[in-house]
Design an enzyme around this catalytic site. Structure first.
Site, PDB file in Angstrom:
ATOM      1  N   HIS A  17       0.837  -1.205   0.000  1.00  0.00           N
ATOM      2  CA  HIS A  17       0.000   0.000   0.000  1.00  0.00           C
ATOM      3  C   HIS A  17       0.878   1.264   0.000  1.00  0.00           C
ATOM      4  CE1 HIS A  17      -3.014  -2.747   2.195  1.00  0.00           C
ATOM      5  NE2 HIS A  17      -3.577  -2.481   1.042  1.00  0.00           N
ATOM      6  N   LYS A  41     -17.281  -6.459   7.463  1.00  0.00           N
ATOM      7  CA  LYS A  41     -15.962  -7.116   7.380  1.00  0.00           C
ATOM      8  C   LYS A  41     -15.288  -7.013   8.745  1.00  0.00           C
ATOM      9  CE  LYS A  41     -12.116  -7.225   4.026  1.00  0.00           C
ATOM     10  NZ  LYS A  41     -11.536  -6.566   2.847  1.00  0.00           N
ATOM     11  N   ARG A  90      -2.219  -5.719  -8.520  1.00  0.00           N
ATOM     12  CA  ARG A  90      -1.109  -6.653  -8.338  1.00  0.00           C
ATOM     13  C   ARG A  90      -1.130  -7.776  -9.371  1.00  0.00           C
ATOM     14  NH1 ARG A  90      -2.851  -8.121  -2.497  1.00  0.00           N
ATOM     15  NH2 ARG A  90      -4.769  -7.901  -3.695  1.00  0.00           N
ATOM     16  N   SER A 128      -2.952  -7.908   3.050  1.00  0.00           N
ATOM     17  CA  SER A 128      -3.112  -7.722   4.493  1.00  0.00           C
ATOM     18  C   SER A 128      -3.404  -9.055   5.173  1.00  0.00           C
ATOM     19  CB  SER A 128      -4.242  -6.724   4.774  1.00  0.00           C
ATOM     20  OG  SER A 128      -3.909  -5.465   4.240  1.00  0.00           O
TER      21      SER A 128
END
Ligand code: COA
Length: 162
Positions: A17, A41, A90, A128
């Site tokens: 990030h 979440k 990515r 993450s």
């Protein structure tokens, strides 16, 4: 002034990030890193902890603001008078998900475009959840996250283990 918003969960922020933040800070006058408050979440870190990690890790950049938002991203973009959404890419798997989100946002707020920034090769595998799993199982994550996040992960898992 050209303002862009980089939204995400950042639970926690990773070096991947930070790479995207550094690149986008060179492209826009101001970058607002917007940490989403998503009730559906389950996050490891609180909103305040996530914001603090980003603030500490972006002190070397002058045109960064760190904020939180809940609800529709399009409404937040209007409120902040943003001209762009920044997202990192990515892999092709990211592209599929990001393309749908970009198209949805385009429909909701046509005057704002999504700008995709390619992650550096050394970060394409970083996520993450990968970092959290590695840290939980005792792996060394020091090359994947800012130093304060590494300490935060150690403290959080120590607390959770009791
Ligand atoms: N480096 C490292 N990791 C990266 C990365 C990069 N460059 N780019 C993405 N990731 C990872 C994140 O770490 C995260 O990993 P995880 O799933 O293991 O936790 C994953 O990719 C995606 O997370 P993130 O980028 O934080 O996005 P998100 O899917 O959690 O949230 C929002 C996306 C916040 C932009 C979106 O949910 C949103 O806009 N919500 C508001 C509601 C709304 O407006 N909805 C309609 C929009 S279509």
């Amino acid at each position: 002034m050209r303002v862009a918003v980089y939204p995400g969960s950042f639970d926690p922020v990773t070096n991947g990030h930070i790479d995207i933040i550094e690149k986008s800070s060179r492209l826009f006058d101001r970058i607002i890193i917007a940490v989403v408050h998503n009730v559906t979440k389950k996050a490891l870190f609180t909103l305040d902890e996530r914001v603090a990690f980003i603030r500490e890790s972006t002190q070397h950049l002058e045109n960064i603001e760190v904020d939180c938002f809940s609800g529709l991203l399009a409404n937040y973009l209007r409120e902040k008078k943003a001209c762009a959404i920044v997202r990192g890419l990515r892999s092709m798997t990211d592209f599929e998900y990001e393309m749908h989100m970009a198209m949805m946002n385009k429909r909701l707020i046509p005057e704002v475009d999504t700008i995709f920034i390619m992650a550096n090769a050394e970060h394409v595998f970083v996520s993450s959840s990968g970092v959290k799993e590695a840290a939980l199982l005792g792996g060394d994550v020091s090359s994947l996250v800012p130093p304060q996040v590494k300490i935060g992960l150690e403290q959080k898992y120590k607390q959770l283990r009791g």
